[in-house]
Write a protein that holds these residues in place. Structure first.
Motif, PDB file in Angstrom:
ATOM      1  N   UNK A   1       4.798   5.429   9.191  1.00 49.39           N
ATOM      2  CA  UNK A   1       5.948   4.750   8.602  1.00 49.39           C
ATOM      3  C   UNK A   1       5.568   4.230   7.219  1.00 49.39           C
ATOM      4  N   UNK A   2       6.382   4.585   6.225  1.00 49.89           N
ATOM      5  CA  UNK A   2       6.156   4.135   4.846  1.00 49.89           C
ATOM      6  C   UNK A   2       7.374   3.344   4.391  1.00 49.89           C
TER       7      UNK A   2
ATOM      8  N   UNK B   1      14.113  16.554   2.301  1.00 51.20           N
ATOM      9  CA  UNK B   1      14.594  15.677   1.238  1.00 51.20           C
ATOM     10  C   UNK B   1      15.979  15.147   1.600  1.00 51.20           C
ATOM     11  N   UNK B   2      16.109  13.840   1.648  1.00 49.32           N
ATOM     12  CA  UNK B   2      17.408  13.225   1.911  1.00 49.32           C
ATOM     13  C   UNK B   2      18.224  13.202   0.630  1.00 49.32           C
TER      14      UNK B   2
ATOM     15  N   UNK C   1      10.740   5.479   3.391  1.00 48.17           N
ATOM     16  CA  UNK C   1      11.979   4.740   3.635  1.00 48.17           C
ATOM     17  C   UNK C   1      12.155   4.515   5.118  1.00 48.17           C
ATOM     18  N   UNK C   2      11.002   4.360   5.802  1.00 51.11           N
ATOM     19  CA  UNK C   2      11.021   4.290   7.263  1.00 51.11           C
ATOM     20  C   UNK C   2      11.087   2.899   7.841  1.00 51.11           C
ATOM     21  N   UNK C   3      11.195   1.886   6.986  1.00 50.35           N
ATOM     22  CA  UNK C   3      11.196   0.519   7.502  1.00 50.35           C
ATOM     23  C   UNK C   3      12.589   0.017   7.839  1.00 50.35           C
TER      24      UNK C   3
ATOM     25  N   UNK D   1      12.592  10.343   2.320  1.00 52.24           N
ATOM     26  CA  UNK D   1      13.836   9.664   2.644  1.00 52.24           C
ATOM     27  C   UNK D   1      14.045   8.385   1.835  1.00 52.24           C
ATOM     28  N   UNK D   2      12.986   7.852   1.225  1.00 52.17           N
ATOM     29  CA  UNK D   2      13.117   6.621   0.443  1.00 52.17           C
ATOM     30  C   UNK D   2      14.017   6.859  -0.757  1.00 52.17           C
ATOM     31  N   UNK D   3      14.868   5.893  -1.057  1.00 57.54           N
ATOM     32  CA  UNK D   3      15.748   6.034  -2.208  1.00 57.54           C
ATOM     33  C   UNK D   3      16.606   4.801  -2.371  1.00 57.54           C
TER      34      UNK D   3
END
Length: 283
Positions: free
Chosen positions: A34-35, A131-132, A10-12, A85-87
């Motif tokens: 970065x993903x 974990x976010x 979730x780094x973009x 962090x992606x979600x």
């Protein structure tokens, strides 16, 4: 800290991108990975922060997660920190190609799988897994182990709150099982952040909170949210933060900020035993 490999999913965009900027400034020797889901945004953020690598993955497909893990493994012999962090929050109930409810898969199953596929790389490094989570874990979250995919009942916010509570249970289960093997897991609520979150959800409260001028009053800035994630990425476990804990922004969460299920060790174990087989992992 020289040469630390820091992977931010979730780094973009949003707090992931902001955290990447702050890590790059605080620890310029770090090798950032970065993903993101968007090819263009992921590449742009990677260029901006001088990332060592960037990869694109769609978490609605677990094969994408497996491919992502292979790419990271081929590129690095260690991972010092992994930010799960992606979600996202979605609208009506949708089942992925893997047969899982989409909110549960994107927010929980995909990072669960990625973390396990990178365990040896994490153990070769600092072993930090972050974990976010979200305040919704306390407000509306309730993990029903027998209905993780919300086949019996579903609302967008309930599914999201449950998944974010599951992120905390995942971090605690990871700590219980792998801390002695060098894994330092933590979950945190970054605060309600003014980002593009909820773009695929038409819930009236989500629209009011994130897509109107109210967001300027009710939400914290992406920079602040990013700093809350960067705190764990750049800090030292056991000194700056305690593995196995749940944090509200950068401070240990108080009881009123924590869902009671977080303290249920039997539930955490049942959750782990039920979740692992869904992604082909031995419990």
């Amino acid at each position: 800290m020289a040469g630390r490999v820091v992977v931010i999913t979730g780094g973009s965009d949003g707090i992931g991108a902001e955290a990447a900027r702050q890590v790059a400034q605080a620890q310029p020797a770090s090798r950032l990975v970065i993903v993101g889901r968007s090819v263009e945004k992921t590449a742009a953020t990677a260029r901006e922060v001088g990332a060592a690598a960037h990869f694109v993955a769609d978490y609605t497909r677990l094969d994408d997660v497996r491919r992502l893990a292979s790419q990271i493994r081929e590129s690095f012999d260690r991972v010092d920190a992994l930010a799960n962090n992606a979600g996202a929050i979605f609208g009506e109930r949708t089942v992925t190609v893997d047969g899982n409810e989409k909110t549960f898969q994107v927010n929980l199953l995909a990072p669960f799988l990625l973390t396990h596929l990178l365990l040896d790389r994490l153990q070769a490094g600092d072993g930090v897994v972050i974990n976010t989570s979200s305040a919704s874990a306390r407000l509306i979250g309730r993990v029903e182990v027998d209905d993780l995919n919300h086949e019996k009942s579903y609302t967008p916010m309930r599914a999201y709150g449950d998944a974010k509570l599951a992120n905390i249970l995942f971090a605690q289960g990871l700590h219980a099982r792998y801390h002695d093997a060098g894994i330092n897991a933590v979950a945190f609520d970054p605060g309600n952040v003014r980002t593009a979150f909820g773009a695929e959800n038409n819930n009236i409260m989500t629209r009011l909170m994130y897509r109107t001028p109210l967001s300027r009053v009710a939400l914290i800035s992406p920079e602040k949210g990013g700093s809350n994630l960067a705190h764990f990425l750049t800090g030292t476990p056991g000194i700056d933060w305690e593995p196995g804990r749940f944090y509200s922004q950068q401070k240990p969460a108080k009881p009123r900020q924590t869902n009671k299920q977080v303290h249920d060790e039997a539930l955490i174990d049942r959750f782990w035993q039920t979740t692992a087989p869904l992604v082909g992992i031995q419990p």
